[in-house]
Design a protein around this motif. Structure first.
Motif: not given
Lengths: 322, 364
Positions: B334-336, B338-339, A92, A99-100, A96
């Motif tokens: 979205q990434a944050l 998920i993170l 995961i 995408f970041l 992330a």
């Protein structure tokens, strides 16, 4: 197909294999230490952007390279924090990071350069120029061997030579040094390493950071050597192909070289449909050729052609016994 | 021992994670020289200020509901299905074939056929990684990633070479016939006197997605199979000891997951584009991961998270239109999410657990 076409094809194979090879070796360090990394793609992308951006702003490609490596290492640190310190899910965390990087690079590029998420084209000292090896001109006149030396071996950017030199170096570090033995052990049986009084956390962070450095070089290569500047999503799935190559190579450095060269050849063939037609007499669709690395990896993973067994402790956070 | 009360587990932890993601997003907006409060205002008016905005928000939410549920079902079986993107692409192929090959007399029949096609193709695309995981031990995360790329290549090939109508330059299938066009929320709400925007793409599929939420909840918590899936996900040895077949559960959970991801295509392919285009999924398969993580893999949570992401998506598009903030801001958010809700879960949880432990000791 004549000899010169073959040389050209192999030449672009080397060019396309280089980022894959660097990213693959990066993943190799991380996964051998038990940290799965599907964030190779994101780290490459971040490095590609920051190298191109800093190279464009300062005019120095070397500063760009350093910035790229730093950006990639920052993401590595994040991955380490999530998967080692906070014992989160490594997969995961990798998702992330991908995408970041995909989002931040465009956001910052738009803010800094206002060119629709790209950097200005790099010129002069902002790019890694091809290195002409000594006597390339004079040796090039020798039949057969000459063109191989002049076209294939000479005339790449310095990062290509660094990438190829990383293969024996990685092998030597992992299989001939104490650090390498411990690093591999921490990916197979971290409990034993801990019992021996060696820090599991320290080793894993070291591996993840090495992974960051190599991904950084791979990304810098994309935007400052292979192309002249950053464009949105320019890593284009290469991080995942590198991951596929890593499985294909069964987590071994020399095999990583062969796997990435093979996948690089697929990439080179994709741009030369005429060559495929000349050899096989059929028209192969470029899109399908591009999917070949993934199909082959699935076949390898399925264990139909040899079995790919990942490091045993891969993906699992280590909890010290109390 | 449960350190935290249930409400803290279900509400507090996700809320704090979300808050952290929001604060960081605000910092990102400030760093690129824009005002975060104004940005939120713009997003709210753009996404929720009109029925047009709502129409887009719910349209995106419908996509994310399907992919979020898909990831959730796999999560419950202890499987991480990153392949929602590819499964939704194949679902689109199933929808396109169902709509183009069969002359449906009416959309009500067509939607049944298209749903079957979408679910079947999505499930089939998940079946191979599932089989390889169950029988040959190949890691499902890697195989589903590979299958995303293979799906993209396959669709690219099919759309350019096979499904493209003659004389068309566009890599897309032919338009679906008029009879299979789905009614939009405008068509559905007009008879009861609500004037919903005509231009917005939200359609009847939203109701199917909500129904899917209820069915998934029923499946997971009210049926024998759901119990088996959850217990296999919690502890494989215990499930095995209880006579649950790992192969069967892996296969079934992934087939359901792939089928749900595939069903997203009813919304975007049949409901909106009305033909199969290249890159129709637009990353919704991956957003499903964020939605499932944020919704704690519970259908109700997934519903809330999907609507939130629908809002973010539509709001982000409005931001890109009116300010200097590109659409990629949504990818960062979205990434944050998920993170923080996924990978750094323990960062929030550990101090909270310590806090509750201290409070409990204080009480004794």
């Amino acid at each position: 197909m004549d000899f010169l076409t073959l040389i050209q094809l192999l030449d672009s194979t080397v060019r396309l294999a280089t980022p894959l090879l660097l990213a693959c070796l990066a993943g190799l360090f991380s996964e051998r230490a038990g940290i799965f990394d599907i964030g190779l793609e994101g780290k490459m992308l971040a490095a590609a952007f920051f190298s191109a951006a800093i190279a464009a702003l300062t005019g120095s490609v070397w500063l760009g390279l350093l910035a790229g490596i730093a950006a990639s290492m920052a993401f590595s640190l994040l991955h380490g924090l999530a998967s080692i310190t906070f014992r989160g899910n490594q997969l995961i965390s990798g998702v992330a990071i991908n995408f970041l990087a995909a989002g931040l690079t465009v956001l910052i590029a738009q803010d800094w350069f206002s060119q629709g998420g790209r950097t200005p084209s790099l010129m002069g000292g902002g790019r890694f120029e091809p290195l002409i090896l000594p006597f390339a001109e004079s040796i090039g006149t020798i039949p057969f061997l000459g063109p191989i030396y002049q076209e294939l071996i000479s005339g790449h950017s310095i990062l290509v030579y660094i990438a190829f030199a990383m293969v024996p170096l990685t092998w030597w570090v992992l299989f001939r040094t104490r650090f390498g033995l411990r690093l591999r052990a921490v990916g197979e049986n971290p409990g034993a390493v801990d019992t021996a009084g060696v820090s599991v956390v320290g080793l894993r962070y070291a591996a993840v950071m090495i992974c960051g450095v190599l991904c950084g070089i791979a990304g810098a290569y994309l935007s400052t050597a292979l192309q002249a500047g950053f464009v949105k999503d320019m890593s284009a799935g290469r991080g995942f192909i590198a991951l596929a190559a890593l499985i294909f190579a069964k987590w071994r450095p020399w095999h990583a070289l062969y796997a990435t060269l093979l996948f690089g050849l697929f990439g080179a063939l994709e741009t030369r449909p005429d060559v495929i037609q000349a050899i096989f007499g059929i028209k192969v669709q470029g899109a399908l050729l591009g999917a070949l690395p993934y199909v082959m990896t699935v076949i390898i993973l399925a264990g139909f052609v040899g079995k790919a067994i990942p490091p045993r402790a891969g993906g699992e956070p280590y909890v010290k016994e109390r | 021992m449960e350190v935290m009360p249930k409400w803290a587990e279900v509400i507090l932890v996700p809320l704090i994670s979300l808050l952290l993601a929001a604060v960081l997003s605000a910092l990102v907006i400030m760093a690129i020289g824009e005002d975060p409060i104004e940005a939120v205002n713009l997003m709210v008016t753009g996404a929720l200020g009109s029925t047009y905005g709502w129409g887009y928000t719910l349209y995106y939410a419908t996509n994310f509901l399907f992919t979020g549920l898909a990831v959730s079902v796999a999560f419950h079986a202890g499987l991480f299905n990153i392949g929602g993107e590819g499964q939704a692409m194949l679902g689109g192929l199933g929808v396109a074939l169902a709509c183009l090959l069969i002359p449906w007399p009416h959309w009500t029949l067509a939607i049944l056929g298209a749903t079957a096609g979408a679910a079947l193709f999505g499930a089939a695309w998940a079946a191979i990684p599932a089989y390889l995981q169950a029988k040959r031990g190949s890691h499902i995360v890697i195989t589903t990633i590979m299958f995303n790329f293979i799906a993209a290549a396959l669709l690219n090939y099919l759309l350019v070479n096979v499904m493209r109508p003659q004389g068309s330059m566009d890599p897309a299938s032919a338009r679906f016939p008029e009879t299979v066009h789905l009614p939009t929320l405008h068509d559905l709400l007009a008879p009861i006197g609500i004037n919903f925007s005509k231009a917005a793409p939200a359609n009847v599929t939203f109701l199917i997605a909500v129904l899917a939420c209820v069915l998934v909840w029923f499946l997971l918590w009210r049926t024998w199979l759901g119990y088996e899936i959850r217990s296999y996900g919690k502890s494989e040895p215990a499930a095995k000891y209880g006579g649950i077949s790992p192969t069967a559960i892996t296969m079934i959970a992934m087939l359901i997951s792939g089928g749900l991801a595939g069903m997203m295509a009813i919304n975007n392919v049949m409901g909106e584009a009305e033909r199969l285009v290249l890159n129709a999924v637009e990353g919704a398969g991956f957003i499903g991961i964020a939605v499932a993580l944020m919704g704690r893999s519970h259908p109700f949570g997934v519903f809330l998270a999907a609507v939130l992401f629908g809002f973010l998506y539509q709001g982000g598009a409005e931001l890109a239109l009116w300010t200097n903030i590109p659409r990629e801001l949504i990818v960062v958010i979205q990434a944050l999410v998920i993170l923080f809700t996924g990978a750094l879960d323990n960062m929030v949880r550990m101090p909270l657990e310590r806090l509750f432990l201290m409070m409990r000791r204080g009480n004794v």
